[in-house]
Design a protein around this motif. Structure first.
Motif, PDB file in Angstrom:
ATOM      1  N   TYR A 125       0.781  -1.504   0.291  1.00  0.00           N
ATOM      2  CA  TYR A 125       0.306   0.117  -0.354  1.00  0.00           C
ATOM      3  C   TYR A 125       1.010   1.049   0.098  1.00  0.00           C
ATOM      4  O   TYR A 125       2.261   1.471   0.315  1.00  0.00           O
ATOM      5  CB  TYR A 125      -1.288   0.199   1.620  1.00  0.00           C
ATOM      6  CG  TYR A 125      -1.938  -1.072   1.445  1.00  0.00           C
ATOM      7  CD1 TYR A 125      -3.252  -0.545   0.546  1.00  0.00           C
ATOM      8  CD2 TYR A 125      -1.998  -2.241   1.798  1.00  0.00           C
ATOM      9  CE1 TYR A 125      -4.173  -1.414   1.112  1.00  0.00           C
ATOM     10  CE2 TYR A 125      -2.663  -3.435   1.628  1.00  0.00           C
ATOM     11  CZ  TYR A 125      -3.999  -2.988   1.365  1.00  0.00           C
ATOM     12  OH  TYR A 125      -4.695  -4.067   1.506  1.00  0.00           O
ATOM     13  N   GLY A 126       0.611   2.461  -0.439  1.00  0.00           N
ATOM     14  CA  GLY A 126       0.957   3.867  -0.078  1.00  0.00           C
ATOM     15  C   GLY A 126       0.718   4.293   1.388  1.00  0.00           C
ATOM     16  O   GLY A 126       1.301   5.584   1.461  1.00  0.00           O
ATOM     17  N   CYS A 151       3.389   2.800   5.883  1.00  0.00           N
ATOM     18  CA  CYS A 151       3.975   1.658   5.422  1.00  0.00           C
ATOM     19  C   CYS A 151       4.427   0.024   6.030  1.00  0.00           C
ATOM     20  O   CYS A 151       5.040  -0.687   5.629  1.00  0.00           O
ATOM     21  CB  CYS A 151       5.443   2.588   5.408  1.00  0.00           C
ATOM     22  SG  CYS A 151       5.830   3.421   4.694  1.00  0.00           S
ATOM     23  N   SER A 152       3.585  -0.113   6.616  1.00  0.00           N
ATOM     24  CA  SER A 152       3.635  -1.677   7.535  1.00  0.00           C
ATOM     25  C   SER A 152       2.393  -2.620   7.209  1.00  0.00           C
ATOM     26  O   SER A 152       2.488  -3.797   7.336  1.00  0.00           O
ATOM     27  CB  SER A 152       3.596  -1.430   9.347  1.00  0.00           C
ATOM     28  OG  SER A 152       1.678  -1.141   9.556  1.00  0.00           O
ATOM     29  N   ALA A 153       1.597  -2.058   5.919  1.00  0.00           N
ATOM     30  CA  ALA A 153       0.380  -2.602   5.306  1.00  0.00           C
ATOM     31  C   ALA A 153       0.759  -3.075   4.296  1.00  0.00           C
ATOM     32  O   ALA A 153       2.080  -3.329   3.708  1.00  0.00           O
ATOM     33  CB  ALA A 153      -0.951  -1.709   5.320  1.00  0.00           C
ATOM     34  N   ARG A 154       0.066  -4.730   4.228  1.00  0.00           N
ATOM     35  CA  ARG A 154       0.140  -5.398   2.842  1.00  0.00           C
ATOM     36  C   ARG A 154      -1.403  -6.155   2.866  1.00  0.00           C
ATOM     37  O   ARG A 154      -1.741  -6.290   3.631  1.00  0.00           O
ATOM     38  CB  ARG A 154       1.477  -6.944   4.170  1.00  0.00           C
ATOM     39  CG  ARG A 154       2.732  -6.229   3.749  1.00  0.00           C
ATOM     40  CD  ARG A 154       3.404  -5.691   2.855  1.00  0.00           C
ATOM     41  NE  ARG A 154       4.926  -5.540   3.384  1.00  0.00           N
ATOM     42  CZ  ARG A 154       5.046  -4.002   4.554  1.00  0.00           C
ATOM     43  NH1 ARG A 154       4.172  -3.584   4.121  1.00  0.00           N
ATOM     44  NH2 ARG A 154       6.609  -4.431   4.154  1.00  0.00           N
ATOM     45  N   PRO A 173       6.497  -3.166  -1.825  1.00  0.00           N
ATOM     46  CA  PRO A 173       4.978  -2.716  -1.396  1.00  0.00           C
ATOM     47  C   PRO A 173       5.673  -0.827  -1.438  1.00  0.00           C
ATOM     48  O   PRO A 173       6.917  -0.175  -1.612  1.00  0.00           O
ATOM     49  CB  PRO A 173       5.267  -2.754   0.619  1.00  0.00           C
ATOM     50  CG  PRO A 173       5.113  -4.271   0.607  1.00  0.00           C
ATOM     51  CD  PRO A 173       6.577  -4.444  -0.591  1.00  0.00           C
ATOM     52  N   SER A 174       4.599  -0.050  -2.460  1.00  0.00           N
ATOM     53  CA  SER A 174       4.808   1.395  -2.059  1.00  0.00           C
ATOM     54  C   SER A 174       4.706   1.965  -1.578  1.00  0.00           C
ATOM     55  O   SER A 174       6.080   2.711  -1.515  1.00  0.00           O
ATOM     56  CB  SER A 174       3.315   2.254  -3.009  1.00  0.00           C
ATOM     57  OG  SER A 174       3.928   3.258  -3.575  1.00  0.00           O
ATOM     58  N   CYS A 175       4.588   2.519  -0.005  1.00  0.00           N
ATOM     59  CA  CYS A 175       5.135   3.431   0.945  1.00  0.00           C
ATOM     60  C   CYS A 175       6.552   2.785   1.209  1.00  0.00           C
ATOM     61  O   CYS A 175       7.723   3.751   1.525  1.00  0.00           O
ATOM     62  CB  CYS A 175       3.930   3.082   1.693  1.00  0.00           C
ATOM     63  SG  CYS A 175       4.578   3.882   3.336  1.00  0.00           S
ATOM     64  N   THR A 190      -1.205   9.269   0.197  1.00  0.00           N
ATOM     65  CA  THR A 190      -2.722   9.168   0.460  1.00  0.00           C
ATOM     66  C   THR A 190      -3.596  10.029  -1.000  1.00  0.00           C
ATOM     67  O   THR A 190      -3.130  10.092  -1.405  1.00  0.00           O
ATOM     68  CB  THR A 190      -2.512  10.083   1.829  1.00  0.00           C
ATOM     69  OG1 THR A 190      -2.408  11.544   1.576  1.00  0.00           O
ATOM     70  CG2 THR A 190      -2.368   9.334   3.035  1.00  0.00           C
ATOM     71  N   GLY A 191      -4.618   9.002  -1.151  1.00  0.00           N
ATOM     72  CA  GLY A 191      -5.621   9.003  -2.027  1.00  0.00           C
ATOM     73  C   GLY A 191      -4.703   8.931  -3.429  1.00  0.00           C
ATOM     74  O   GLY A 191      -5.287   9.683  -4.191  1.00  0.00           O
ATOM     75  N   SER A 192      -4.404   7.477  -2.904  1.00  0.00           N
ATOM     76  CA  SER A 192      -3.703   7.430  -4.335  1.00  0.00           C
ATOM     77  C   SER A 192      -4.438   6.049  -5.544  1.00  0.00           C
ATOM     78  O   SER A 192      -5.384   6.008  -4.023  1.00  0.00           O
ATOM     79  CB  SER A 192      -2.712   6.025  -4.257  1.00  0.00           C
ATOM     80  OG  SER A 192      -2.711   4.596  -3.394  1.00  0.00           O
ATOM     81  N   SER A 193      -4.733   5.945  -6.160  1.00  0.00           N
ATOM     82  CA  SER A 193      -5.714   4.976  -6.827  1.00  0.00           C
ATOM     83  C   SER A 193      -5.463   3.362  -6.648  1.00  0.00           C
ATOM     84  O   SER A 193      -6.689   2.547  -6.601  1.00  0.00           O
ATOM     85  CB  SER A 193      -5.774   5.642  -8.570  1.00  0.00           C
ATOM     86  OG  SER A 193      -3.797   4.796  -9.080  1.00  0.00           O
ATOM     87  N   THR A 194      -4.190   3.324  -6.774  1.00  0.00           N
ATOM     88  CA  THR A 194      -3.875   1.785  -6.307  1.00  0.00           C
ATOM     89  C   THR A 194      -4.139   1.489  -5.060  1.00  0.00           C
ATOM     90  O   THR A 194      -4.784   0.348  -5.044  1.00  0.00           O
ATOM     91  CB  THR A 194      -2.338   1.771  -6.354  1.00  0.00           C
ATOM     92  OG1 THR A 194      -2.095   2.480  -5.787  1.00  0.00           O
ATOM     93  CG2 THR A 194      -1.519   1.625  -7.535  1.00  0.00           C
TER      94      THR A 194
END
Length: 425
Positions: free
Chosen positions: A323-324, A327-330, A360-362, A369-373
């Motif tokens: 995720y963007g 940074c710890s989310a998957r 992962p993006s972040c 934040t507010g990203s399309s992906t």
């Protein structure tokens, strides 16, 4: 790509001029600007502090390792006096922009004829891109058509090409691409055009391509930010955002990829400053472009679902997974996504040796934040929702001004990668 907080610290005279000009006025010149890659030696704050009095435009910024930045002619002496650890990426940015803008002529083709591959030898004016897609769909009416996903601030259609195979249109899960979300990233439109071209021209002769097209419906939008793209051709080659004005501000534009209505309210991944390159808007999804794209995305989700979404950007050579915003989310299928990204990077490298970093993006690049992906992953429930940052990277980086000679190599390596991904995922 995202611009780090150095934007607020620099005196961005040319950028500020562009932001304050809502109409089509004098074209901004970058003649004599020299672009440097500055090694920060993991002390970005110190480097930014030394640069803050210079007239400059940020390019790609990786604050921990290096800053890529264009220095105005009047600030070059002061920059050289700093004696930073830097190498030159553009000797004269303006001259390179002029070379890039030697557009190829394209007057269209006769009825039902296939456009020539020479299209990919140069960059083109926006109107020619529209004609190219109309010609491509016209040559293959049995399995393609032009669609509209919404309207821009200035009234341009967010057009795309829908490609399908056996079973008829709309009968399979969606593969969904966005290009030119950030206006200055010209190579993205060329790459998605090349992929569209290959899917259609090879369908009847290549069994592997036929299998891919028969398995998915493709929805490819080459210009998610058409107004911004046109502005890069008429006024400011380095323009990034859309062209939306806001009451009470002379600054123009919202970053469409910080405006999606998911995790928009979080801090640290976008800006609330209307003059910032990553300005998020006044409310989630409040740009005309985003409203149209969200509605179209919902229609794909409600139909056969979305198998793969890719938001194409430049530059840096990254394959970015969710995720963007954290940074710890998957993602729940993170292991599977990593396996596919590994295979994609390996397949891309086979063509020309170009190396793509993935993760992962972040945590791999930066917070958004507010990203399309992130929206496509958690709201639209796409099985895969990635950002791909195209060429270039490294010490020979040409940044957003990618020479026309690299259009075909960049497109070919991505097409080879996509064939692998679409057959494997």
């Amino acid at each position: 790509m995202k611009l780090t907080s150095v934007v607020a610290q620099l005196l961005l005279a040319p950028l500020a001029l562009a932001a304050a000009a809502p109409g089509v006025g004098k074209k901004i010149s970058y003649d004599g600007y020299k672009v440097f890659r500055i090694s920060t030696h993991h002390d970005a704050a110190e480097v930014k502090d030394q640069l803050k009095s210079l007239t400059a435009v940020p390019f790609n910024l990786n604050a921990d390792e290096h800053l890529d930045i264009a220095i105005a002619p009047e600030s070059l002496a002061a920059f050289n006096a700093l004696e930073l650890d830097a190498e030159v990426l553009h000797q004269d940015l303006g001259a390179d922009i002029k070379e890039e803008a030697k557009f190829g002529a394209y007057g269209g083709v006769s009825a039902n004829a296939v456009p020539s591959l020479t299209w990919f030898n140069t960059y083109h004016a926006y109107a020619d891109h529209v004609t190219f897609f109309n010609d491509l769909a016209g040559a293959f009416p049995q399995n393609s058509e032009i669609f509209n996903a919404g309207t821009s601030v200035q009234g341009r259609n967010l057009f795309g090409i829908h490609i399908w195979g056996s079973g008829g249109k709309g009968s399979k899960p969606a593969v969904y691409f966005h290009g030119t979300v950030h206006a200055r990233e010209w190579i993205t439109a060329k790459v998605v055009e090349y992929i569209s071209y290959q899917l259609l021209t090879k369908y009847s002769t290549d069994t592997a391509v036929k299998a891919i097209v028969d398995k998915y419906d493709f929805y490819i939008i080459p210009f998610a930010n058409p107004d911004g793209f046109v502005y890069t051709q008429t006024n400011d080659r380095l323009w990034r955002k859309n062209r939306m004005t806001r009451s009470g501000s002379s600054c123009v534009g919202t970053d469409i990829n910080r405006n999606w209505p998911y995790k928009w309210e979080l801090t640290g991944g976008a800006s609330t400053d209307k003059c910032s390159e990553t300005y998020k808007g006044l409310a989630a999804g409040d740009t005309p472009e985003n409203k149209g794209l969200v509605a179209f995305t919902k229609s794909l989700q409600a139909s056969k679902g979305i198998k793969l979404y890719i938001d194409w950007h430049s530059f840096g050579q990254y394959i970015l997974l969710p995720y963007g915003f954290d940074c710890s989310a998957r993602a729940s299928n993170h292991a599977r996504q990593t396996t596919l990204a590994t295979g994609l990077a390996n397949k891309i490298r086979e063509s020309y040796g170009t190396r793509f970093t993935y993760g992962p993006s972040c945590s791999t690049l930066y917070k958004t934040t507010g990203s399309s992906t992130d929206y496509l992953t958690d709201v639209a429930k796409a099985e895969l929702a990635w950002t791909i940052e195209l060429r270039p990277t490294g010490s020979s980086s040409s940044g957003f001004i990618l020479p026309a000679a690299q259009i075909l190599p960049s497109s070919i390596e991505q097409w080879e990668g996509m064939k692998y991904l679409l057959a494997t995922m």
